[in-house]
Design an enzyme around this catalytic site. Structure first.
Site, mmCIF file in Angstrom:
data_model
loop_
_atom_site.group_PDB
_atom_site.id
_atom_site.type_symbol
_atom_site.label_atom_id
_atom_site.label_comp_id
_atom_site.label_asym_id
_atom_site.label_seq_id
_atom_site.Cartn_x
_atom_site.Cartn_y
_atom_site.Cartn_z
ATOM 1 N N LYS A 189 1.027 -1.151 -0.124
ATOM 2 C CA LYS A 189 0.066 -0.198 -0.043
ATOM 3 C C LYS A 189 0.763 1.235 -0.101
ATOM 4 O O LYS A 189 1.429 1.752 0.873
ATOM 5 C CB LYS A 189 -0.938 -0.009 1.243
ATOM 6 C CG LYS A 189 -1.684 1.247 1.608
ATOM 7 C CD LYS A 189 -2.744 1.572 0.574
ATOM 8 C CE LYS A 189 -3.339 3.055 0.832
ATOM 9 N NZ LYS A 189 -2.339 4.228 0.499
ATOM 10 N N ALA A 191 1.689 5.301 -0.085
ATOM 11 C CA ALA A 191 1.208 6.581 0.493
ATOM 12 C C ALA A 191 0.163 6.994 -0.793
ATOM 13 O O ALA A 191 0.615 7.079 -1.783
ATOM 14 C CB ALA A 191 2.160 7.534 0.873
ATOM 15 N N GLY A 250 1.563 4.035 13.626
ATOM 16 C CA GLY A 250 2.188 2.775 13.885
ATOM 17 C C GLY A 250 1.664 2.103 15.391
ATOM 18 O O GLY A 250 1.236 0.790 15.188
ATOM 19 N N GLU A 267 8.788 1.018 11.427
ATOM 20 C CA GLU A 267 9.844 2.276 11.406
ATOM 21 C C GLU A 267 9.133 3.347 11.468
ATOM 22 O O GLU A 267 8.484 4.105 10.510
ATOM 23 C CB GLU A 267 10.501 2.155 9.849
ATOM 24 C CG GLU A 267 11.421 0.775 9.789
ATOM 25 C CD GLU A 267 12.441 0.363 10.671
ATOM 26 O OE1 GLU A 267 12.748 1.529 11.316
ATOM 27 O OE2 GLU A 267 12.953 -0.541 10.541
ATOM 28 N N CYS A 301 12.983 10.361 8.487
ATOM 29 C CA CYS A 301 12.814 10.204 9.814
ATOM 30 C C CYS A 301 13.979 10.318 10.545
ATOM 31 O O CYS A 301 13.921 10.397 12.013
ATOM 32 C CB CYS A 301 12.306 8.533 10.109
ATOM 33 S SG CYS A 301 10.807 8.274 8.900
ATOM 34 N N GLU A 399 8.486 15.768 16.293
ATOM 35 C CA GLU A 399 9.384 15.510 14.986
ATOM 36 C C GLU A 399 8.894 16.742 13.997
ATOM 37 O O GLU A 399 7.689 16.810 13.665
ATOM 38 C CB GLU A 399 9.040 14.210 14.366
ATOM 39 C CG GLU A 399 9.772 13.831 13.367
ATOM 40 C CD GLU A 399 9.562 12.427 12.725
ATOM 41 O OE1 GLU A 399 8.616 11.860 12.756
ATOM 42 O OE2 GLU A 399 10.621 11.768 12.076
ATOM 43 N N PHE A 401 9.956 17.255 10.708
ATOM 44 C CA PHE A 401 9.617 16.819 9.201
ATOM 45 C C PHE A 401 9.502 18.180 8.383
ATOM 46 O O PHE A 401 8.483 18.240 7.607
ATOM 47 C CB PHE A 401 8.328 16.096 9.220
ATOM 48 C CG PHE A 401 8.560 14.545 8.933
ATOM 49 C CD1 PHE A 401 9.446 13.783 9.294
ATOM 50 C CD2 PHE A 401 8.147 14.116 7.467
ATOM 51 C CE1 PHE A 401 9.817 12.496 8.876
ATOM 52 C CE2 PHE A 401 8.333 12.776 7.026
ATOM 53 C CZ PHE A 401 9.443 12.155 7.661
#
Ligand code: SIN
Length: 496
Positions: A189, A191, A250, A267, A301, A399, A401
């Protein structure tokens, strides 16, 4: 299907790679509902094409195809699987430039970085084509003379691979390479932001002769993604899940996998510290900081998320870093020389803007950047340096990003380590030091799964990628990457 001039050229040269159908059981299929969703170029906002908006019924077909294919794929020899992977890799190498262009188009990263990602992504298929032949068992000395203890590694079955948008090529190959080498079949799958790279990889898998049903790709909009993830986690036909993405998702998948006691590799997000000690070579640290922070516009990440700089080298490090950052070229990744592209979508853009606003409202100082770069497009944000960071700011715990550098000053090694480890996350961490004793001390004490010492780029197919604490479970890449896709069977031969 695809409209922009850049993609029209790409289409003319490489029509076969651009797919607007999903890939199930060796066939290119629309959604059973016939629904589609649009994919946009984050640099320009233009719709670059549509992909099938699949749901649970399409996913069920893909799972069944993978389960059927597993019956024969698991019995192929390691050498055969190695050859299939090698052919797939060779085709990826032949199509390197066009794959890179598709990555830039849908993920927005500068072409030079997409080329790097394709090289990196391809290397997982090369690596696992070699590793396939080295999934060894053991013979363990038995305490009983009449018994023999044999240990074999077997493929777990169908693997659900849920991949992120930030590395649309490499995060698929890192999972699928290990899964196929182990003898598993896959339902992938991708994104919703980046389905075309995944589909291009399937076209090459088909050309490589990988049997139907061994690799399947189910595409969907953001709205349908949760039901697809849920079915992958709960279907009794799926043996394990491998997910790269946010810690929040997750945790949800981990819960969903618990009903079937399913294997799961996670992850998840990081909050990487980047520590510069007084003993560091500051020039090296600045170079490492740039590489680690600005790869994919900070949307990685393992990007450094908190810069901790010891007092004596603080001014020198900050001055040099700000100069480097001010020299970065932003823009559409298709243009030559561009080093920083857009953020992937509005959710990510809003998050980055809000984090900066929050920090500034609580007293952070902006040394450079600090605002949207709308002259380039709606999703561009200026590379930013913030200082005077405090623990009550969201940038301290979350985070980012995005292209934001948060800098703290610290006095002692103990204080630096305390700040570095004061997070629930433990993916990557970096530090710069020329003091050998300090290097071994700090490498041991940093609470992370991956540690860069005097190095800002640590990812490679040969090394185990993964985190501790809430950054995940399991390792990808390296020979350890096989573990998530195999189980150990102990065979006791008696009456000898
Ligand atoms: C990631 O951001 O999830 C992966 C980055 C890498 O493999 O270096």
């Amino acid at each position: 299907m695809l409209k922009t001039p850049w993609i029209r050229t790409l289409q003319a040269r490489s029509m076969h790679l651009l797919k607007d159908k999903a890939f199930i059981d060796g066939q290119w299929l629309p959604a059973q509902s016939n629904k589609v969703f649009s994919v946009t170029n984050p640099a320009t906002g233009e719709v670059i094409g549509t992909a099938p908006d699949m749901d649970q019924s399409d996913t069920q077909s893909a799972i069944e195809a993978a389960a059927t294919a597993f019956k024969t794929w698991q019995d192929t020899t390691a050498k055969d699987r190695s050859h299939f992977l090698r052919k797939w890799y060779d085709l990826m190498v032949q199509n390197h430039e066009n794959l890179a262009k598709i990555v830039t188009l849908e993920a927005g990263k500068p072409l030079v970085e997409s080329r790097g990602e394709v090289t990196y992504g391809n290397s997982f298929i090369e690596f696992f084509s070699e590793e396939a032949r080295r999934i060894h068992g053991e013979i363990i000395p038995s305490p009983t003379p009449t018994k023999k203890i044999l240990v074999e590694k077997h493929p777990i079955g169908v693997a659900g691979l849920i991949a992120p948008w930030n590395f649309p090529h490499a995060m698929i190959t890192r999972k699928a390479g290990a899964a196929l080498a182990s003898g598993c079949t896959c339902v992938i799958k991708p994104a919703e932001d980046t389905p075309f790279t995944a589909l291009a990889l399937m076209e090459l898998a088909q050309q490589a002769g990988i049997p139907k049903g061994v690799l399947n790709v189910v595409t969907s909009s953001r709205e349908n993604a949760p039901q697809i993830g849920n079915l992958l986690c709960e279907s009794p036909l799926v043996a394990g899940i491998s997910f790269t993405g946010s810690t929040q998702v997750g945790k949800l998948l981990y819960r969903q996998c618990s009903s079937g006691i399913k294997r799961i590799g996670l992850e998840l997000g990081g909050n990487a510290p980047f520590i510069v000690f007084d003993s560091a070579k500051v020039g090296n640290a600045v170079k490492g900081a740039m590489a680690s922070k600005f790869r994919n516009c900070g949307q990685t990440c393992v990007s450094s998320n908190r810069f901790l700089v010891q007092r004596q080298v603080y001014d020198s490090f900050v001055d040099q870093l700000v100069k480097e950052i001010q020299g970065l070229k932003m823009g559409n990744g298709q243009e030559a020389g561009v080093q920083v592209g857009p953020l992937i979508n509005h959710t990510q853009f809003d998050k980055v803007s809000d984090l900066v606003k929050d920090a500034v409202s609580k007293g952070a100082k902006v040394l450079t950047g600090g605002k949207p770069a709308t002259q380039f497009g709606e999703l561009f944000y200026e590379p930013t340096v913030l200082t005077d960071i405090k623990e009550n700011m969201r940038v301290y715990t979350e985070e980012v990003f995005g292209p934001i550098v948060n800098i703290f000053r610290f006095e002692t090694e103990e204080e630096g380590l305390r700040i570095a480890n004061s997070t629930e996350r433990g993916l990557a961490g970096y530090f710069y030091s020329e003091d050998v004793a300090q290097i071994f001390r700090v490498a041991r004490k940093l609470e992370v799964g991956m540690c860069g010492v005097n190095e800002g780029i640590i990812s490679t197919a040969e090394a185990p990628f993964g985190g501790i604490k809430e950054s995940g479970l399991g390792r990808e890449g390296s020979h350890h990457g096989i573990d998530d896709f195999t189980y150990i069977k102990y065979i006791c031969v008696g009456n000898l």
